[in-house]
Design a protein around this motif. Structure first.
Motif, mmCIF file in Angstrom:
data_model
loop_
_atom_site.group_PDB
_atom_site.id
_atom_site.type_symbol
_atom_site.label_atom_id
_atom_site.label_comp_id
_atom_site.label_asym_id
_atom_site.label_seq_id
_atom_site.Cartn_x
_atom_site.Cartn_y
_atom_site.Cartn_z
ATOM 1 N N ALA A 171 0.835 -1.367 -0.135
ATOM 2 C CA ALA A 171 -0.052 0.308 0.061
ATOM 3 C C ALA A 171 1.354 1.147 0.168
ATOM 4 C CB ALA A 171 -0.751 -0.095 1.179
ATOM 5 N N ARG A 172 2.158 0.757 1.145
ATOM 6 C CA ARG A 172 2.783 2.043 0.721
ATOM 7 C C ARG A 172 3.543 2.431 -0.757
ATOM 8 N NH1 ARG A 172 2.673 7.075 2.389
ATOM 9 N NH2 ARG A 172 1.815 6.185 4.153
ATOM 10 N N LEU A 173 4.235 1.523 -1.169
ATOM 11 C CA LEU A 173 5.173 1.794 -2.381
ATOM 12 C C LEU A 173 3.422 2.326 -3.723
ATOM 13 C CD1 LEU A 173 6.412 -1.857 -3.206
ATOM 14 C CD2 LEU A 173 7.183 0.354 -2.122
ATOM 15 N N GLN A 174 2.504 1.586 -3.604
ATOM 16 C CA GLN A 174 1.015 2.210 -4.031
ATOM 17 C C GLN A 174 1.619 3.649 -4.266
ATOM 18 O OE1 GLN A 174 -2.815 2.838 -3.173
ATOM 19 N NE2 GLN A 174 -3.325 1.685 -5.158
ATOM 20 N N ILE A 175 1.185 4.385 -3.169
ATOM 21 C CA ILE A 175 0.885 5.539 -2.532
ATOM 22 C C ILE A 175 2.120 7.110 -2.707
ATOM 23 C CG2 ILE A 175 0.579 7.338 -0.180
ATOM 24 C CD1 ILE A 175 -1.503 5.435 1.180
ATOM 25 N N ASP A 176 3.587 5.842 -2.504
ATOM 26 C CA ASP A 176 4.657 6.657 -2.731
ATOM 27 C C ASP A 176 5.184 6.452 -4.165
ATOM 28 O OD1 ASP A 176 4.399 8.000 -0.557
ATOM 29 O OD2 ASP A 176 5.611 6.909 0.581
ATOM 30 N N GLY A 177 4.286 5.882 -5.309
ATOM 31 C CA GLY A 177 5.266 4.985 -6.108
ATOM 32 C C GLY A 177 5.714 6.775 -7.120
ATOM 33 N N PRO A 178 5.147 6.875 -7.595
ATOM 34 C CA PRO A 178 5.583 7.815 -8.594
ATOM 35 C C PRO A 178 7.731 8.704 -7.524
ATOM 36 C CG PRO A 178 4.114 8.221 -8.511
ATOM 37 C CD PRO A 178 3.780 7.915 -7.284
ATOM 38 N N GLN A 179 7.334 9.189 -6.678
ATOM 39 C CA GLN A 179 8.332 9.847 -5.813
ATOM 40 C C GLN A 179 9.423 8.392 -5.617
ATOM 41 O OE1 GLN A 179 7.511 10.374 -1.460
ATOM 42 N NE2 GLN A 179 9.851 11.003 -0.999
ATOM 43 N N LEU A 180 9.381 6.904 -5.617
ATOM 44 C CA LEU A 180 10.386 5.787 -5.192
ATOM 45 C C LEU A 180 10.852 5.237 -7.140
ATOM 46 C CD1 LEU A 180 8.170 3.724 -3.049
ATOM 47 C CD2 LEU A 180 10.700 4.863 -1.769
ATOM 48 N N ALA A 181 9.955 5.541 -7.344
ATOM 49 C CA ALA A 181 10.521 4.837 -9.350
ATOM 50 C C ALA A 181 10.902 6.482 -9.364
ATOM 51 C CB ALA A 181 8.648 5.591 -10.306
ATOM 52 N N ALA A 182 11.571 7.284 -9.114
ATOM 53 C CA ALA A 182 11.900 8.385 -9.382
ATOM 54 C C ALA A 182 13.698 8.792 -9.291
ATOM 55 C CB ALA A 182 12.072 9.792 -9.181
ATOM 56 N N SER A 183 13.569 7.758 -7.716
ATOM 57 C CA SER A 183 14.953 7.316 -7.376
ATOM 58 C C SER A 183 15.546 5.946 -7.393
ATOM 59 C CB SER A 183 14.593 7.306 -5.243
ATOM 60 O OG SER A 183 14.064 9.289 -5.352
ATOM 61 N N TYR A 184 14.613 5.098 -7.871
ATOM 62 C CA TYR A 184 15.129 3.994 -7.888
ATOM 63 C C TYR A 184 14.333 3.282 -8.912
ATOM 64 C CZ TYR A 184 15.461 4.175 -2.947
ATOM 65 O OH TYR A 184 16.163 4.356 -1.441
ATOM 66 N N GLY A 185 14.014 3.553 -9.926
ATOM 67 C CA GLY A 185 13.247 3.155 -10.910
ATOM 68 C C GLY A 185 12.442 2.442 -10.831
ATOM 69 N N ILE A 186 11.325 2.834 -11.933
ATOM 70 C CA ILE A 186 9.985 2.085 -12.212
ATOM 71 C C ILE A 186 9.922 0.663 -12.286
ATOM 72 C CG2 ILE A 186 9.120 2.196 -14.051
ATOM 73 C CD1 ILE A 186 6.770 3.346 -14.409
ATOM 74 N N ASP A 187 10.554 0.142 -13.123
ATOM 75 C CA ASP A 187 10.352 -0.833 -13.201
ATOM 76 C C ASP A 187 10.582 -2.082 -11.248
ATOM 77 O OD1 ASP A 187 10.468 -0.984 -15.471
ATOM 78 O OD2 ASP A 187 12.389 -1.479 -16.262
ATOM 79 N N VAL A 188 11.771 -1.777 -11.110
ATOM 80 C CA VAL A 188 11.910 -2.488 -9.961
ATOM 81 C C VAL A 188 11.105 -2.253 -8.906
ATOM 82 C CG1 VAL A 188 13.393 -1.313 -7.572
ATOM 83 C CG2 VAL A 188 14.670 -1.377 -9.942
ATOM 84 N N VAL A 189 10.402 -1.395 -8.633
ATOM 85 C CA VAL A 189 9.106 -0.576 -8.010
ATOM 86 C C VAL A 189 7.695 -1.256 -7.905
ATOM 87 C CG1 VAL A 189 7.668 0.882 -7.266
ATOM 88 C CG2 VAL A 189 10.198 2.078 -7.205
ATOM 89 N N ALA A 190 7.706 -1.354 -9.358
ATOM 90 C CA ALA A 190 6.989 -2.425 -10.278
ATOM 91 C C ALA A 190 7.042 -3.611 -9.567
ATOM 92 C CB ALA A 190 6.248 -1.955 -11.539
ATOM 93 N N ALA A 191 8.198 -4.376 -10.014
ATOM 94 C CA ALA A 191 8.436 -5.936 -9.775
ATOM 95 C C ALA A 191 8.220 -5.914 -8.072
ATOM 96 C CB ALA A 191 10.178 -5.989 -10.169
ATOM 97 N N ASP A 192 8.498 -5.911 -7.487
ATOM 98 C CA ASP A 192 8.545 -5.695 -5.344
ATOM 99 C C ASP A 192 6.922 -5.535 -5.733
ATOM 100 O OD1 ASP A 192 10.500 -6.913 -4.332
ATOM 101 O OD2 ASP A 192 12.097 -4.499 -4.871
ATOM 102 N N PHE A 193 6.597 -4.440 -6.044
ATOM 103 C CA PHE A 193 4.781 -4.119 -5.558
ATOM 104 C C PHE A 193 3.629 -5.571 -6.182
ATOM 105 C CE2 PHE A 193 0.982 -3.222 -7.125
ATOM 106 C CZ PHE A 193 0.023 -2.632 -6.412
ATOM 107 N N ALA A 194 4.451 -5.949 -7.452
ATOM 108 C CA ALA A 194 3.142 -7.273 -7.790
ATOM 109 C C ALA A 194 4.417 -8.263 -6.688
ATOM 110 C CB ALA A 194 4.280 -7.574 -8.892
ATOM 111 N N LYS A 195 4.975 -8.574 -6.596
ATOM 112 C CA LYS A 195 5.944 -9.273 -5.421
ATOM 113 C C LYS A 195 4.715 -9.368 -4.003
ATOM 114 C CE LYS A 195 10.501 -10.055 -7.185
ATOM 115 N NZ LYS A 195 12.188 -9.909 -6.429
ATOM 116 N N LEU A 196 4.439 -8.435 -3.549
ATOM 117 C CA LEU A 196 4.259 -8.013 -2.324
ATOM 118 C C LEU A 196 2.405 -8.758 -2.588
ATOM 119 C CD1 LEU A 196 6.007 -4.877 -1.410
ATOM 120 C CD2 LEU A 196 5.811 -7.094 0.109
#
Length: 265
Positions: free
Chosen positions: A208-233
């Motif tokens: 849920a936090r990844l969903q909320i902060d997704g754009p900010q986290l993606a800007a720092s770590y890459g959208i593919d990295v964040v999306a992959a862990d969101f899918a795993k979770l």
């Protein structure tokens, strides 16, 4: 997210109203000043996802779930603990951004009320069962650990993604994990159900936090990295619900699946 659970769980809205009433009762009867400042905080805070998950988890294995006084108490305890923790985090955020005397006075009050609510949460949990109190205490300690680690990041270079994900899990997953575990413990359900739903709360809170902060986290770590862990979770969340259901579908399991699906909607 609560709307999803309420649409699937008959009586959840009424139970949450009972939780709200219990929280107000618990806040009363203390030192007059603390009671006077705590009651408006509680009255203005509608019981949220922590209470809803405690009640939903407690319904596992029942085709027609009903909430006992212990369920209501467990939900109130975890909701009070969350309110206390949030007040402390507001102190940290405002202290970093303001040096005004008025804000310092407000922070002093927030600290006192936060401590008061955490103490009341412990009191309610201990009255239900020692194990519920232990679960709540451990989760609050872990959430504090996450907050300290996050604060330390302001004094050094950006954390690795694995460290950032672990901090998010501590900050946003631990109390939801405690909510689920507490709800199950008061039913006397099998240990494996408690373990699976504890994991559900932890991974759901992180997702849920990844969903909320997704754009900010993606800007720092890459959208593919964040999306992959969101899918795993989210996949893990679905699997834990299936494992907890033990082959006997119930309303609560369907509600939790819908809750996870809502994250990706």
């Amino acid at each position: 997210h609560i709307d999803v659970l309420q649409s699937e769980m008959p009586g959840l809205a009424a139970d949450l109203s009972e939780v709200a009433s219990r929280m107000i009762i618990v806040a009363g009867g203390g030192e007059p000043f603390l009671t006077s400042v705590a009651e408006p905080t509680i009255s203005g805070a509608t019981p949220g996802l922590h209470a809803a998950l405690a009640l939903t988890a407690g319904a596992f294995g029942s085709a027609h779930p009903t909430s006992s006084a212990s369920h209501i108490g467990a939900a109130a305890a975890v909701e009070l603990a969350n309110l206390g923790a949030v007040l402390h985090e507001v102190v940290i955020d405002t202290a970093l951004g303001s040096g005004h005397a008025e804000e310092a006075q407000a922070n002093s009050t927030r600290i006192l009320v936060g401590d008061f609510l955490l103490a009341r949460a412990a009191e309610v949990a201990a009255a239900i069962a020692p194990e519920v109190a232990r679960v709540l205490a451990v989760s609050v300690a872990r959430r504090c650990s996450g907050a300290v680690r996050e604060l330390n990041l302001t004094h050094r270079p950006m954390a690795s993604w694995s460290e950032q994900l672990e901090i998010i899990g501590l900050r946003d997953g631990e109390l939801l994990a405690a909510a689920c575990r507490s709800g199950v413990l008061v039913t006397g359900a099998r240990p494996e159900i408690a373990e699976q739903l504890t994991t559900f709360g932890r991974v759901f809170g992180t997702a849920a936090r990844l969903q909320i902060d997704g754009p900010q986290l993606a800007a720092s770590y890459g959208i593919d990295v964040v999306a992959a862990d969101f899918a795993k979770l989210t996949a893990t969340a679905h699997m834990t619900v299936d494992a907890a259901d033990l082959g006997h579908p119930c309303v609560a399991a369907h509600a939790l699946h819908r809750l996870v699906e809502a994250l990706s909607a």
